[in-house]
Design a protein around this motif. Structure first.
Motif, short mmCIF file in Angstrom:
data_model
loop_
_atom_site.label_atom_id
_atom_site.label_comp_id
_atom_site.label_asym_id
_atom_site.label_seq_id
_atom_site.Cartn_x
_atom_site.Cartn_y
_atom_site.Cartn_z
N LYS A 60 0.81 -1.21 0.00
CA LYS A 60 0.00 0.00 0.00
C LYS A 60 0.85 1.27 0.00
CE LYS A 60 -4.25 -1.78 1.80
NZ LYS A 60 -4.85 -2.36 2.99
N LYS A 61 2.17 1.08 0.16
CA LYS A 61 3.03 2.26 0.27
C LYS A 61 3.69 2.63 -1.05
CE LYS A 61 5.81 2.42 3.84
NZ LYS A 61 6.75 1.85 4.84
N ILE A 62 4.01 3.89 -1.18
CA ILE A 62 4.81 4.33 -2.31
C ILE A 62 6.22 4.59 -1.77
CG2 ILE A 62 5.12 6.12 -4.07
CD1 ILE A 62 2.03 6.44 -3.98
N VAL A 63 7.19 3.92 -2.38
CA VAL A 63 8.55 3.97 -1.84
C VAL A 63 9.54 4.30 -2.95
CG1 VAL A 63 8.00 2.23 -0.08
CG2 VAL A 63 8.95 1.49 -2.28
N GLY A 64 10.74 4.68 -2.55
CA GLY A 64 11.79 4.89 -3.55
C GLY A 64 12.77 5.97 -3.12
N PHE A 65 13.80 6.12 -3.95
CA PHE A 65 14.86 7.08 -3.69
C PHE A 65 14.29 8.51 -3.61
CE2 PHE A 65 18.30 9.84 -5.40
CZ PHE A 65 19.27 9.58 -4.46
N ASP A 66 13.48 8.88 -4.60
CA ASP A 66 12.90 10.24 -4.59
C ASP A 66 11.99 10.42 -3.38
OD1 ASP A 66 14.15 10.47 -7.04
OD2 ASP A 66 12.32 10.83 -8.19
N VAL A 67 11.23 9.37 -3.07
CA VAL A 67 10.29 9.44 -1.95
C VAL A 67 11.05 9.72 -0.66
CG1 VAL A 67 8.56 8.14 -0.62
CG2 VAL A 67 8.70 7.84 -3.12
N GLY A 248 25.52 12.76 5.50
CA GLY A 248 25.48 11.31 5.29
C GLY A 248 24.09 10.74 5.03
N ARG A 249 23.04 11.54 5.23
CA ARG A 249 21.70 10.99 4.98
C ARG A 249 21.51 10.68 3.50
NH1 ARG A 249 17.84 15.36 7.17
NH2 ARG A 249 19.62 16.62 6.54
N TYR A 250 22.03 11.53 2.62
CA TYR A 250 21.93 11.28 1.18
C TYR A 250 22.62 9.96 0.82
CZ TYR A 250 22.44 11.83 -3.88
OH TYR A 250 22.40 11.61 -5.23
N ASP A 251 23.82 9.76 1.35
CA ASP A 251 24.56 8.53 1.06
C ASP A 251 23.81 7.29 1.54
OD1 ASP A 251 26.46 10.28 0.18
OD2 ASP A 251 28.13 9.25 1.17
N ARG A 252 23.22 7.40 2.71
CA ARG A 252 22.47 6.26 3.25
C ARG A 252 21.30 5.91 2.35
NH1 ARG A 252 23.35 7.99 8.29
NH2 ARG A 252 21.39 9.12 8.55
N ILE A 253 20.57 6.92 1.92
CA ILE A 253 19.41 6.70 1.05
C ILE A 253 19.87 6.14 -0.30
CG2 ILE A 253 17.54 7.88 -0.19
CD1 ILE A 253 17.33 9.77 2.26
N TYR A 254 20.96 6.67 -0.81
CA TYR A 254 21.51 6.20 -2.09
C TYR A 254 21.87 4.71 -2.00
CZ TYR A 254 24.09 6.49 -6.49
OH TYR A 254 24.51 6.31 -7.78
N ARG A 255 22.58 4.37 -0.95
CA ARG A 255 22.97 2.98 -0.73
C ARG A 255 21.75 2.05 -0.61
NH1 ARG A 255 28.39 2.03 0.97
NH2 ARG A 255 28.90 4.15 1.57
N PHE A 258 20.40 1.81 -4.31
CA PHE A 258 21.28 1.42 -5.41
C PHE A 258 22.36 0.44 -4.98
CE2 PHE A 258 19.51 5.58 -6.34
CZ PHE A 258 18.86 5.28 -7.53
N GLY A 259 22.45 0.18 -3.69
CA GLY A 259 23.36 -0.84 -3.21
C GLY A 259 24.84 -0.44 -3.22
N THR A 260 25.14 0.77 -3.69
CA THR A 260 26.53 1.22 -3.71
C THR A 260 26.58 2.65 -3.18
OG1 THR A 260 26.22 2.12 -5.92
CG2 THR A 260 27.15 -0.09 -5.79
N ALA A 261 27.80 3.14 -2.95
CA ALA A 261 27.94 4.54 -2.54
C ALA A 261 27.82 5.41 -3.79
CB ALA A 261 29.29 4.73 -1.88
N PRO A 262 27.31 6.63 -3.63
CA PRO A 262 27.26 7.53 -4.79
C PRO A 262 28.67 7.89 -5.26
CG PRO A 262 26.55 8.66 -2.78
CD PRO A 262 26.74 7.23 -2.42
N LYS A 263 28.81 8.14 -6.57
CA LYS A 263 30.09 8.60 -7.12
C LYS A 263 30.38 10.00 -6.59
CE LYS A 263 28.89 7.64 -11.38
NZ LYS A 263 28.66 8.10 -12.68
N LYS A 264 31.62 10.25 -6.22
CA LYS A 264 31.93 11.59 -5.70
C LYS A 264 32.55 12.41 -6.81
CE LYS A 264 30.31 11.15 -1.73
NZ LYS A 264 30.14 11.14 -0.40
#
Ligand code: ARG
Length: 264
Positions: A60-67, A248-255, A258-264
Motif C-alpha cells: 500500500k506504500k509508495i517507496v523509492g529514492f525520490d520518496v 550522510g543521509r543522502y549517502d544512506r538513502i543512495y545505498r 542502489f546498493g553502492t555509494a554515490p560517485k563523488k
C-alpha cells in the motif's frame, strides 16, 4: 506493478487533487520564510508511477529514492509527504504544479531548458543517462541497429526526445508509463526500449531474460521541481539536499536504493 493496475490509481489521484485547489500557508518558524503548501500540514508531491527505484508501489506504500529524499524535506517542514500519481506529461510541462495539484514534483525528472521555462528546479540530486533495453541476445547495441525495428519510448520523457532525434529509421512506439514499456520489451511486442539507465538496470536485475545493451551518455541530472517563482520552497529543498549530502543521509538513502555509494 503492472500496467493495468495503474489506471484506477490515476483516476483516484485526479479526484483527490481536484480538491487541492487553494493554498494554505505553513509558517516555518526558524527559517523566517513563509512556505505555502497546497494542503495545510502536508507536502504534496506529484510523481508518475511506477519508476523504480525512484518511486513505485510496494503493497500500500509508495517507496523509492525520490520518496525518501522528499520525506527529508517534509520532515524539515514538520509535515508529512502525500504523493499524487499523475501522468508524466502534466508533471514535466509544469501544468500540475501550476494547477496547485502539488507543491513539488519528484519523478526522476531531468533538468532541461524547456522545462525550466515552465517550472523551477532544485539543485541536481542524481545523474542519469539514456540506455537501451532488449531481450537477452537480441544484439541491438546501437540505435543504428534498429532500422525498421520497433523501439519503445515513454511518453513525454527525455528518452522519447532522444529517440526522435537519434533513432532515425526505427519505428517509435509510445507507452504511457515505464511498466508498459518494460513489458513490451520482455514480451517481444517491440524490439527494444529506451529509458533512463537507473530504472533499466533495476529491471534487468529481476528479469534476466532482458539486458541493457547500450548507454547513450546524455549527461542528465534530476531535479525536484516547484512552481515557477516558488523560491521559498525551492531554497528549502536545496538546503535539505545540501545538508543531507553533508551529513550522510543522502549517502544512506543512495545505498539503500542502489546498493553502492554515490560517485563523488
Ligand atoms: N528522466 C526522464 C525525464 O525526465 C524520465 C522520467 C520519467 N519519470 C517518471 N516518474 N515516470 O524525462
Amino acid at each position: 506493478m503492472f500496467a493495468r493496475s495503474a489506471l484506477p490509481v490515476i483516476a483516484v489521484a485526479a479526484t483527490v487533487t481536484l480538491l487541492a485547489g487553494c493554498t494554505s500557508t505553513a509558517s516555518q518558524g526558524s527559517s523566517g520564510s513563509d512556505i505555502s503548501l497546497v494542503k495545510s500540514g502536508k507536502l504534496t508531491t506529484c510523481t508518475h508511477l511506477p519508476y523504480p527505484p525512484f518511486q513505485s508501489r510496494q503493497g500500500k506504500k509508495i517507496v523509492g529514492f525520490d520518496v525518501d529524499l522528499v520525506d527529508l524535506v517534509a520532515s524539515a517542514l514538520d509535515v508529512k509527504q502525500e504523493i499524487v500519481d499523475t501522468p508524466f506529461e502534466g508533471i514535466q510541462s509544469g501544468e500540475d504544479l501550476n494547477a496547485n495539484q502539488c507543491d513539488v514534483a519528484a519523478a526522476g525528472m531531468t533538468i532541461n531548458e524547456v522545462r525550466e521555462k515552465n517550472l523551477d528546479f532544485s539543485d541536481p540530486y542524481f545523474e542519469a543517462t539514456q540506455a537501451l533495453l532488449t531481450k537477452k541476445g537480441a544484439s541491438y547495441k546501437a540505435l543504428g541497429d534498429l532500422k525498421g525495428k520497433k523501439l519503445a519510448v515513454q511518453q513525454g520523457t527525455t528518452g522519447e526526445q532522444y529517440a526522435q532525434r537519434h533513432a532515425k529509421g526505427a519505428k517509435l512506439v509510445q507507452f504511457e508509463d515505464l511498466a508498459l514499456l518494460l513489458t513490451a520489451v520482455k514480451t517481444g511486442q517491440v524490439d527494444a526500449g529506451i529509458d533512463d539507465n537507473g530504472v533499466l538496470y533495476d529491471y534487468v536485475k529481476d528479469n534476466p531474460d532482458t539486458e541493457v545493451t547500450a548507454e547513450f551518455n546524455t549527461g542528465e541530472r534530476y531535479g525536484i521541481a516547484v512552481r515557477t517563482g516558488n523560491d521559498a520552497l525551492r531554497k528549502r529543498v536545496n538546503k535539505v539536499l545540501g545538508d543531507a549530502r553533508a551529513d550522510g543521509r543522502y549517502d544512506r538513502i543512495y545505498r539503500k536504493w542502489f546498493g553502492t555509494a554515490p560517485k563523488k
